[in-house]
Design an enzyme around this catalytic site. Structure first.
Site, PDB file in Angstrom:
ATOM      1  N   ASP A 102       0.851  -1.185   0.000  1.00  0.00           N
ATOM      2  CA  ASP A 102       0.000   0.000   0.000  1.00  0.00           C
ATOM      3  C   ASP A 102       0.898   1.250   0.000  1.00  0.00           C
ATOM      4  O   ASP A 102       1.784   1.358  -0.843  1.00  0.00           O
ATOM      5  CB  ASP A 102      -0.955  -0.072   1.206  1.00  0.00           C
ATOM      6  CG  ASP A 102      -2.006   1.017   1.239  1.00  0.00           C
ATOM      7  OD1 ASP A 102      -3.025   0.875   0.548  1.00  0.00           O
ATOM      8  OD2 ASP A 102      -1.809   2.008   1.965  1.00  0.00           O
ATOM      9  N   TYR A 151     -11.693   8.318  -2.510  1.00  0.00           N
ATOM     10  CA  TYR A 151     -11.142   8.426  -1.158  1.00  0.00           C
ATOM     11  C   TYR A 151      -9.982   9.417  -1.045  1.00  0.00           C
ATOM     12  O   TYR A 151      -9.874  10.140  -0.045  1.00  0.00           O
ATOM     13  CB  TYR A 151     -10.738   7.040  -0.638  1.00  0.00           C
ATOM     14  CG  TYR A 151      -9.459   6.458  -1.192  1.00  0.00           C
ATOM     15  CD1 TYR A 151      -8.336   6.331  -0.397  1.00  0.00           C
ATOM     16  CD2 TYR A 151      -9.375   6.021  -2.513  1.00  0.00           C
ATOM     17  CE1 TYR A 151      -7.158   5.780  -0.883  1.00  0.00           C
ATOM     18  CE2 TYR A 151      -8.206   5.477  -3.011  1.00  0.00           C
ATOM     19  CZ  TYR A 151      -7.103   5.366  -2.200  1.00  0.00           C
ATOM     20  OH  TYR A 151      -5.933   4.829  -2.693  1.00  0.00           O
ATOM     21  N   TYR A 232      -1.542  11.471   2.062  1.00  0.00           N
ATOM     22  CA  TYR A 232      -2.434  11.806   0.951  1.00  0.00           C
ATOM     23  C   TYR A 232      -2.456  13.312   0.715  1.00  0.00           C
ATOM     24  O   TYR A 232      -2.547  13.772  -0.427  1.00  0.00           O
ATOM     25  CB  TYR A 232      -3.851  11.312   1.240  1.00  0.00           C
ATOM     26  CG  TYR A 232      -3.973   9.819   1.342  1.00  0.00           C
ATOM     27  CD1 TYR A 232      -4.183   9.038   0.211  1.00  0.00           C
ATOM     28  CD2 TYR A 232      -3.873   9.180   2.573  1.00  0.00           C
ATOM     29  CE1 TYR A 232      -4.296   7.660   0.303  1.00  0.00           C
ATOM     30  CE2 TYR A 232      -3.990   7.799   2.679  1.00  0.00           C
ATOM     31  CZ  TYR A 232      -4.192   7.044   1.534  1.00  0.00           C
ATOM     32  OH  TYR A 232      -4.297   5.673   1.627  1.00  0.00           O
ATOM     33  N   HIS A 297      -6.987  -6.765  -0.744  1.00  0.00           N
ATOM     34  CA  HIS A 297      -5.915  -5.771  -0.629  1.00  0.00           C
ATOM     35  C   HIS A 297      -4.822  -6.145   0.370  1.00  0.00           C
ATOM     36  O   HIS A 297      -3.647  -5.880   0.123  1.00  0.00           O
ATOM     37  CB  HIS A 297      -6.525  -4.423  -0.239  1.00  0.00           C
ATOM     38  CG  HIS A 297      -5.554  -3.288  -0.214  1.00  0.00           C
ATOM     39  ND1 HIS A 297      -4.860  -2.867  -1.348  1.00  0.00           N
ATOM     40  CD2 HIS A 297      -5.125  -2.473   0.789  1.00  0.00           C
ATOM     41  CE1 HIS A 297      -4.080  -1.849  -1.034  1.00  0.00           C
ATOM     42  NE2 HIS A 297      -4.203  -1.594   0.258  1.00  0.00           N
TER      43      HIS A 297
END
Length: 318
Positions: A102, A151, A232, A297
């Site tokens: 990830d 997201y 992010y 995931h």
């Protein structure tokens, strides 16, 4: 997890918590994603230590027992790669095998670009290389492709998603994220973004126990989610900072492993990039990607034995 040692290391101006096992042998550096911790590698650390490696898994900046600077501009790719280089220096390791999942994989791609001399080989779990678009910022790109509820877009405004998480509770949100197997681009609607209903709490999968959930919950309730979300929030700044690497290839040996139900892999355009030649063009030393059927995931936990074997089969060549 008997025998795993924990310590705090001073790196790049922050204190970083590190879990490790195996004092001799080549370093295997395990990098976790969002919203996780070093603990995501609990099924890898003992295995690779037993195989003769020095298995090292930090809490990345912003997570767990590592420092969490408040400002998003302290979470750029340059900051985090700086943390990892300093960590390798503290270990006395000129090079390491790197395994990332990830966000940990995305950070490792930057490490491979900026300091390929420090990476013997890289195993990327779930996140392929993402070439820099010279004209479009990342958030603008995904907003145009997937809408405002995607997201990454929902994570941009400081405090907003943190407040929504607080409404539903840390444990319920973590449980929902970790049990979700819905393919395709993840979207978080304004109303009940995580799809949590009081009378229908999802069942934990076989690979994630109530004790595991409690460990995660305790750490995130202490630290909060802002550190992880700041990665992010720094995406557009990363885009600005990495202009010199536009169209640069990644020239370290790479193995890519993903589940066929993974939310990133099933995002429109991703399979075409992975299997259509684009990925191999950007990463010339890429081995044939491995797609695990029926896996989602969190493959390093869900399919630990298979993933461990694939990682070892790859890195033992170097």
């Amino acid at each position: 997890m008997e025998g795993i040692e924990h310590r705090i290391v001073s790196v790049n101006g922050i204190n970083m918590h590190v879990a490790e096992k195996g004092q001799k042998g080549p370093v295997v550096l395990f990098l976790h994603g969002f919203p996780e911790l070093w603990y995501t590698w609990r099924r890898q650390i003992p295995v690779f230590a037993a195989l003769g490696y020095r298995a090292v898994a930090p809490d990345l900046r912003g997570y767990g027992e590592s420092d969490a600077p408040a400002d998003a501009d302290r979470y750029t790719c340059l900051h985090v790669v700086g943390d990892l280089v300093a960590l390798l220096d503290s270990l006395g390791a000129d090079q390491a095998f790197v395994v990332g999942h990830d966000w940990g994989a995305l950070i490792a791609w930057y490490l491979c670009q900026f300091r390929p001399d420090r990476v013997r080989a890289f195993v990327s779990l779930t996140v392929p290389f993402r070439p820099r678009h010279p004209k479009m910022r990342p958030i603008e790109t995904v907003r145009e492709a997937f809408g405002e509820e995607y997201y990454m877009c929902r994570f941009q405004k400081p405090g907003e998603i943190e407040a929504e998480i607080a409404i539903y509770g840390t444990a319920q949100v973590l449980k929902k994220i970790l049990t979700d197997r819905k393919p395709g681009p993840p979207c978080l609607p304004k109303e009940n973004p995580f799809g949590i209903t009081p009378d229908a709490s999802p069942t934990l999968p076989f690979w994630f126990s109530e004790d595991d959930l409690k460990y995660y919950t305790d750490k995130f309730e202490q630290k909060g989610f802002t550190g992880g979300l700041n990665y992010y929030r720094a995406l557009d700044l990363n885009w600005e900072l990495t202009a010199p690497w536009t169209r640069a290839q990644v020239k370290v040996p790479v193995k890519f492993i993903v589940g066929d139900l993974d939310m990133i892999y099933t995002t429109p355009g991703m399979k075409e990039y992975v299997h259509g030649g684009g990925f191999k063009n950007d990463v010339p030393l890429l081995e044939e990607p491995v797609v695990l059927e029926g896996a989602a995931h969190f493959i390093n936990q869900e399919r630990a034995e298979e993933v461990n074997a694939l990682i070892h089969d790859f890195i033992k060549k170097f």
